[in-house]
Scaffold this motif. Structure first.
Motif, PDB file in Angstrom:
ATOM      1  N   ASP A   9       1.010  -4.808   6.659  1.00 40.60           N
ATOM      2  CA  ASP A   9       0.283  -4.292   7.954  1.00 40.60           C
ATOM      3  C   ASP A   9      -1.081  -5.344   8.342  1.00 40.60           C
ATOM      4  O   ASP A   9      -1.555  -4.687   9.056  1.00 40.60           O
ATOM      5  N   HIS A  20       0.922  -1.105   0.093  1.00 40.24           N
ATOM      6  CA  HIS A  20      -0.108  -0.245   0.193  1.00 40.24           C
ATOM      7  C   HIS A  20       0.758   1.074  -0.025  1.00 40.24           C
ATOM      8  O   HIS A  20       2.132   1.223   0.121  1.00 40.24           O
ATOM      9  N   HIS A  80       7.099  -4.896  10.195  1.00 38.55           N
ATOM     10  CA  HIS A  80       7.655  -4.052  11.044  1.00 38.55           C
ATOM     11  C   HIS A  80       8.133  -4.521  12.567  1.00 38.55           C
ATOM     12  O   HIS A  80       8.433  -3.786  13.515  1.00 38.55           O
ATOM     13  N   ASP A 120       5.590   4.666   5.650  1.00 34.88           N
ATOM     14  CA  ASP A 120       6.363   3.941   5.995  1.00 34.88           C
ATOM     15  C   ASP A 120       6.576   2.591   5.035  1.00 34.88           C
ATOM     16  O   ASP A 120       7.578   1.719   5.481  1.00 34.88           O
ATOM     17  N   HIS A 121       5.849   2.481   3.771  1.00 32.86           N
ATOM     18  CA  HIS A 121       5.998   1.508   3.265  1.00 32.86           C
ATOM     19  C   HIS A 121       6.490   1.976   1.766  1.00 32.86           C
ATOM     20  O   HIS A 121       7.544   1.394   0.856  1.00 32.86           O
TER      21      HIS A 121
HETATM   22 ZN   LIG Z   1       3.071   0.144   7.938  1.00 32.76          ZN
END
Ligand SMILES: [Zn+2]
Length: 282
Positions: A211, A107, A256, A111-112
Motif C-alpha cells: 500500500d 500488514h 491493487h 484486503d491483504h
Molecule cells: Zn490494501
C-alpha cells in the motif's frame, strides 16, 4: 516470470471496490477520475494481487488477498468479484497450498490478510496454508489486535487470531532477510509498521510495494490514500523510494492496480509514470 534466481508469480485473488475519494486523499476528483473512473457509488475498481516468490527450494507468498470469509452484506459493500479461489490460481501454476513454506504479511488489513485463514468446518477457522509459517511484524500484530476507532474496520480478528491459536506465527522485529535475497523493509505511513518486500538477485531488484503505491495512479508522490494513518511518513518514504526506483530501474509490483501487475517507474518532464511489464510470460 524468471527474475535472476527467483521465479515471481503475480496472482489475482479478486477485484473489489473502494471509495475513490478515500483512495486518493487530498487529490480532487476531476484529477483522479481521469486515471480511475468511479462507479455510481463513487467506487473505483481495485485488484488484490498476492506475489509468489520461489527460489532456494522455498516458496513464499506475500499477502493473500481478501479471502472468502466475507458475509453477503460486506461482499456487496466492497463489490467483491472473484473468478476463482486463490488455491485454484496457485494450482494453475502447479503450486499446492501445502507447498507454501512462508506467508509474509505487508500488514494485516483485510484486503491483504483475508486469505490467510479459511473456514474448516464446525464454525472453525484454520490457516489456509497448512505447512506455512506466517511471518508478521510484531508491531503490526499489536496494532491489529488492539484496534482503535480509526482502523477498526480494516482489522478483522478472523484473519489473524486463528493463526496464533494454531501456533504458526513467527514475529518479525526489525527489517531483514526473510530468506537470502528477500528482505522486509518497514515504510510506516499506511500503518505504523507497514512493510514492503525487496527481492534481489544478480544485481536487479524487484519490490512488492503493497500500500505504499497501491496502483500506478498513485505513483505521484503526493497522491496518498486517505486511509493512511501517517500520511507524512508515507510522503517521506515514497519520495525517496520513487527516486531510488527510477535510478535503479526497480521492477515494482502494484498490489491493487486493476490492470497493471508490475512495471518500471520512469520519469518524463519531472513527473513519474509507470511503464507496464508483462509478468504472465515465463
Ligand atoms: Zn490494501
Amino acid at each position: 516470470m524468471q527474475f535472476g534466481e527467483f521465479e515471481l508469480i503475480s496472482l489475482c485473488d479478486a477485484y473489489f471496490h473502494l471509495d475513490g475519494g478515500a483512495m486518493f486523499g487530498v487529490v480532487a476528483k476531476p484529477l483522479w477520475e481521469r486515471r480511475m473512473p468511479a462507479d455510481a457509488r463513487n467506487r473505483i475498481t481495485l485488484a488484490t494481487r498476492p506475489l509468489v516468490v520461489r527460489g532456494h527450494g522455498r516458496t513464499i507468498i506475500i499477502d493473500a488477498g481478501i479471502g472468502d470469509k466475507m458475509d453477503p452484506k460486506n461482499t456487496d459493500i466492497y463489490g467483491i468479484q472473484r473468478a476463482r479461489a486463490l488455491d485454484e490460481s496457485l494450482a494453475e501454476y502447479g503450486i499446492g497450498i501445502d507447498e507454501v513454506d512462508v506467508v509474509l504479511a505487508s500488514h494485516l488489513h483485510f484486503d491483504h490478510a483475508g486469505g490467510f485463514t479459511k473456514h474448516c468446518g464446525d464454525g472453525r477457522l484454520c490457516p489456509r496454508f497448512p505447512r506455512a509459517e506466517y511471518v508478521i511484524r510484531r508491531g503490526e500484530w499489536d496494532d491489529a489486535t488492539h484496534p482503535h476507532e480509526r482502523n477498526r474496520a480494516s482489522y478483522l480478528a478472523e484473519n489473524h487470531l486463528p493463526l496464533h491459536d494454531a501456533g504458526v506465527v513467527r514475529f518479525m522485529e526489525g527489517d531483514g532477510d526473510v530468506m537470502p535475497g528477500v528482505r522486509a523493509v518497514r515504510t510506516g505511513g499506511h500503518t505504523k509498521h507497514h512493510t514492503i518486500i525487496h527481492i534481489e538477485s544478480r544485481g536487479r531488484t524487484a519490490v512488492f510495494a503493497a500500500d505504499l503505491i497501491p496502483t500506478i495512479a498513485h505513483v505521484d508522490v503526493p497522491w496518498i490514500m486517505a486511509y493512511d494513518l501517517y500520511p507524512m511518513d508515507t510522503l517521506e518514504f515514497k519520495r525517496r523510494f520513487v527516486h531510488e526506483a527510477i535510478e535503479r530501474e526497480y521492477l515494482v509490483f502494484f498490489e491493487h492496480d486493476p490492470k497493471v501487475a508490475a512495471g518500471i517507474i520512469r520519469e518524463k518532464a519531472g513527473r513519474p509514470f509507470v511503464e507496464a511489464v508483462e509478468v504472465k510470460a515465463k
